[in-house]
Design a protein around this motif. Structure first.
Motif, PDB file in Angstrom:
ATOM      1  N   ASP A  59       0.807  -1.228   0.000  1.00  0.00           N
ATOM      2  CA  ASP A  59       0.000   0.000   0.000  1.00  0.00           C
ATOM      3  C   ASP A  59       0.839   1.276   0.000  1.00  0.00           C
ATOM      4  O   ASP A  59       0.468   2.278   0.607  1.00  0.00           O
ATOM      5  N   ASN A  60       1.972   1.223  -0.699  1.00  0.00           N
ATOM      6  CA  ASN A  60       2.727   2.437  -0.990  1.00  0.00           C
ATOM      7  C   ASN A  60       2.163   2.970  -2.300  1.00  0.00           C
ATOM      8  O   ASN A  60       2.024   2.211  -3.262  1.00  0.00           O
ATOM      9  N   TYR A  61       1.825   4.248  -2.329  1.00  0.00           N
ATOM     10  CA  TYR A  61       1.203   4.848  -3.512  1.00  0.00           C
ATOM     11  C   TYR A  61       2.198   5.712  -4.277  1.00  0.00           C
ATOM     12  O   TYR A  61       3.046   6.373  -3.677  1.00  0.00           O
ATOM     13  N   PHE A  62       2.038   5.708  -5.592  1.00  0.00           N
ATOM     14  CA  PHE A  62       2.923   6.448  -6.488  1.00  0.00           C
ATOM     15  C   PHE A  62       2.090   7.158  -7.540  1.00  0.00           C
ATOM     16  O   PHE A  62       1.091   6.614  -8.022  1.00  0.00           O
ATOM     17  N   LYS A  75       4.722  -4.057 -15.483  1.00  0.00           N
ATOM     18  CA  LYS A  75       5.318  -5.287 -14.941  1.00  0.00           C
ATOM     19  C   LYS A  75       6.721  -5.035 -14.381  1.00  0.00           C
ATOM     20  O   LYS A  75       7.192  -5.792 -13.544  1.00  0.00           O
ATOM     21  N   THR A  76       7.382  -3.986 -14.870  1.00  0.00           N
ATOM     22  CA  THR A  76       8.767  -3.758 -14.443  1.00  0.00           C
ATOM     23  C   THR A  76       9.001  -2.397 -13.769  1.00  0.00           C
ATOM     24  O   THR A  76      10.049  -2.189 -13.167  1.00  0.00           O
ATOM     25  N   VAL A  77       8.049  -1.474 -13.872  1.00  0.00           N
ATOM     26  CA  VAL A  77       8.299  -0.115 -13.379  1.00  0.00           C
ATOM     27  C   VAL A  77       8.587  -0.085 -11.884  1.00  0.00           C
ATOM     28  O   VAL A  77       9.300   0.790 -11.393  1.00  0.00           O
ATOM     29  N   HIS A  78       8.106  -1.080 -11.145  1.00  0.00           N
ATOM     30  CA  HIS A  78       8.349  -1.103  -9.691  1.00  0.00           C
ATOM     31  C   HIS A  78       9.838  -1.110  -9.370  1.00  0.00           C
ATOM     32  O   HIS A  78      10.263  -0.583  -8.361  1.00  0.00           O
ATOM     33  N   GLN A  79      10.640  -1.709 -10.258  1.00  0.00           N
ATOM     34  CA  GLN A  79      12.090  -1.775 -10.024  1.00  0.00           C
ATOM     35  C   GLN A  79      12.719  -0.394 -10.120  1.00  0.00           C
ATOM     36  O   GLN A  79      13.702  -0.103  -9.447  1.00  0.00           O
ATOM     37  N   VAL A  80      12.140   0.468 -10.949  1.00  0.00           N
ATOM     38  CA  VAL A  80      12.692   1.812 -11.149  1.00  0.00           C
ATOM     39  C   VAL A  80      12.243   2.763 -10.044  1.00  0.00           C
ATOM     40  O   VAL A  80      13.016   3.585  -9.564  1.00  0.00           O
ATOM     41  N   ILE A  81      10.983   2.636  -9.613  1.00  0.00           N
ATOM     42  CA  ILE A  81      10.419   3.619  -8.675  1.00  0.00           C
ATOM     43  C   ILE A  81      10.602   3.246  -7.212  1.00  0.00           C
ATOM     44  O   ILE A  81      10.245   4.013  -6.328  1.00  0.00           O
ATOM     45  N   ALA A  83       9.247   0.537  -5.647  1.00  0.00           N
ATOM     46  CA  ALA A  83       8.071  -0.095  -5.045  1.00  0.00           C
ATOM     47  C   ALA A  83       8.470  -1.450  -4.465  1.00  0.00           C
ATOM     48  O   ALA A  83       9.446  -2.065  -4.895  1.00  0.00           O
ATOM     49  N   ALA A  84       7.678  -1.926  -3.501  1.00  0.00           N
ATOM     50  CA  ALA A  84       7.980  -3.188  -2.816  1.00  0.00           C
ATOM     51  C   ALA A  84       7.591  -4.406  -3.650  1.00  0.00           C
ATOM     52  O   ALA A  84       7.995  -5.519  -3.336  1.00  0.00           O
ATOM     53  N   SER A  85       6.791  -4.181  -4.685  1.00  0.00           N
ATOM     54  CA  SER A  85       6.320  -5.288  -5.519  1.00  0.00           C
ATOM     55  C   SER A  85       5.855  -4.699  -6.845  1.00  0.00           C
ATOM     56  O   SER A  85       5.887  -3.481  -7.028  1.00  0.00           O
ATOM     57  N   LYS A  86       5.383  -5.556  -7.725  1.00  0.00           N
ATOM     58  CA  LYS A  86       4.755  -5.045  -8.942  1.00  0.00           C
ATOM     59  C   LYS A  86       3.608  -4.140  -8.528  1.00  0.00           C
ATOM     60  O   LYS A  86       3.020  -4.315  -7.459  1.00  0.00           O
ATOM     61  N   VAL A  87       3.293  -3.176  -9.374  1.00  0.00           N
ATOM     62  CA  VAL A  87       2.256  -2.208  -9.027  1.00  0.00           C
ATOM     63  C   VAL A  87       0.954  -2.506  -9.755  1.00  0.00           C
ATOM     64  O   VAL A  87       0.933  -3.140 -10.809  1.00  0.00           O
ATOM     65  N   ASN A 113      -3.010  18.320  -2.734  1.00  0.00           N
ATOM     66  CA  ASN A 113      -3.975  17.731  -1.804  1.00  0.00           C
ATOM     67  C   ASN A 113      -3.372  16.651  -0.909  1.00  0.00           C
ATOM     68  O   ASN A 113      -4.001  16.234   0.059  1.00  0.00           O
ATOM     69  N   ASP A 114      -2.186  16.191  -1.240  1.00  0.00           N
ATOM     70  CA  ASP A 114      -1.559  15.096  -0.485  1.00  0.00           C
ATOM     71  C   ASP A 114      -0.748  15.654   0.681  1.00  0.00           C
ATOM     72  O   ASP A 114       0.466  15.545   0.729  1.00  0.00           O
ATOM     73  N   THR A 115      -1.466  16.247   1.620  1.00  0.00           N
ATOM     74  CA  THR A 115      -0.782  16.903   2.739  1.00  0.00           C
ATOM     75  C   THR A 115      -0.158  15.898   3.695  1.00  0.00           C
ATOM     76  O   THR A 115       0.738  16.242   4.463  1.00  0.00           O
ATOM     77  N   GLY A 116      -0.608  14.644   3.633  1.00  0.00           N
ATOM     78  CA  GLY A 116      -0.046  13.624   4.506  1.00  0.00           C
ATOM     79  C   GLY A 116       1.163  12.922   3.917  1.00  0.00           C
ATOM     80  O   GLY A 116       1.741  12.036   4.548  1.00  0.00           O
ATOM     81  N   GLY A 117       1.567  13.320   2.715  1.00  0.00           N
ATOM     82  CA  GLY A 117       2.728  12.691   2.083  1.00  0.00           C
ATOM     83  C   GLY A 117       2.519  11.210   1.805  1.00  0.00           C
ATOM     84  O   GLY A 117       3.435  10.411   1.930  1.00  0.00           O
ATOM     85  N   ASN A 118       1.313  10.846   1.403  1.00  0.00           N
ATOM     86  CA  ASN A 118       0.991   9.445   1.141  1.00  0.00           C
ATOM     87  C   ASN A 118       1.426   8.952  -0.238  1.00  0.00           C
ATOM     88  O   ASN A 118       1.421   7.751  -0.476  1.00  0.00           O
ATOM     89  N   VAL A 119       1.726   9.880  -1.126  1.00  0.00           N
ATOM     90  CA  VAL A 119       2.008   9.513  -2.509  1.00  0.00           C
ATOM     91  C   VAL A 119       3.418   9.975  -2.891  1.00  0.00           C
ATOM     92  O   VAL A 119       3.779  11.126  -2.670  1.00  0.00           O
ATOM     93  N   LYS A 120       4.182   9.056  -3.472  1.00  0.00           N
ATOM     94  CA  LYS A 120       5.514   9.382  -3.971  1.00  0.00           C
ATOM     95  C   LYS A 120       5.346   9.840  -5.420  1.00  0.00           C
ATOM     96  O   LYS A 120       4.746   9.137  -6.233  1.00  0.00           O
TER      97      LYS A 120
END
Length: 169
Positions: A59-62, A75-81, A83-87, A113-120
């Motif tokens: 539940d990490n958001y990007f 299928k592969t972007v998680h490796q670049v950004i 992420a803990a797994s495929k997105v 709007n992301d004042t809580g820093g929930n999204v990378k």
């Protein structure tokens, strides 16, 4: 749940004005896809964006902001950004909760709007080669043009450290 209403385009423009950032906005009929928005290209120079709101299994958001015709390999972007797994795509409820927008109006400006820093926030390297970047101002019935360097300043001012990475094929 969100404590306050999502910010409006007017709130966004006031925020940009407060930062001394120049921008231009063109109102148009609502567009929900890149294909629908192509008609605006002749009137608005610069890089036009496509935005992907994705999450990993932890539940990490990007937010991936890329040039409209670019291809992102989910299928592969998680490796670049980092992420803990495929997105997979984030749910519309989380999109509204975190970025304050609906599907079809996803935009880099949602970071306000992301004042809580929930999204990378990830900005594609190819998009950032444009002098001007065009994004929806929190709704899909207008397009706002901003200098790419000012988009970075905007992100920092919202408390996000934008990562400029090569996420497209």
């Amino acid at each position: 749940m969100r404590e306050s209403q999502p910010k409006t385009a007017e709130d966004l423009f006031n925020f940009l004005d407060g930062l001394g950032i120049e921008y231009k906005t063109k109102n148009h009929a609502p567009v929900f896809t890149v294909a629908e928005s192509v008609a605006l290209r002749d009137e608005m120079p610069g890089g036009h964006t496509k935005n992907l709101f994705v999450k990993d299994k932890k539940d990490n958001y990007f937010l991936l902001t890329v040039e409209e015709h670019a291809t992102v390999d989910l299928k592969t972007v998680h490796q670049v950004i980092g992420a803990a797994s495929k997105v997979s795509f984030g749910k519309p409820e989380k999109l509204m909760e975190y970025l304050g927008v609906i599907p079809g109006a996803v935009t880099a400006f949602g970071a306000i709007n992301d004042t809580g820093g929930n999204v990378k926030v990830i900005l594609d390297e190819a998009l950032m080669t444009f002098d001007i970047v065009n994004c929806h101002p929190l709704s899909n019935d207008a397009t706002t043009s901003i200098a790419s360097k000012d988009l970075l300043r905007f992100m920092e001012a919202t408390g996000h450290e934008p990562l400029v990475l090569k996420v497209t094929a």
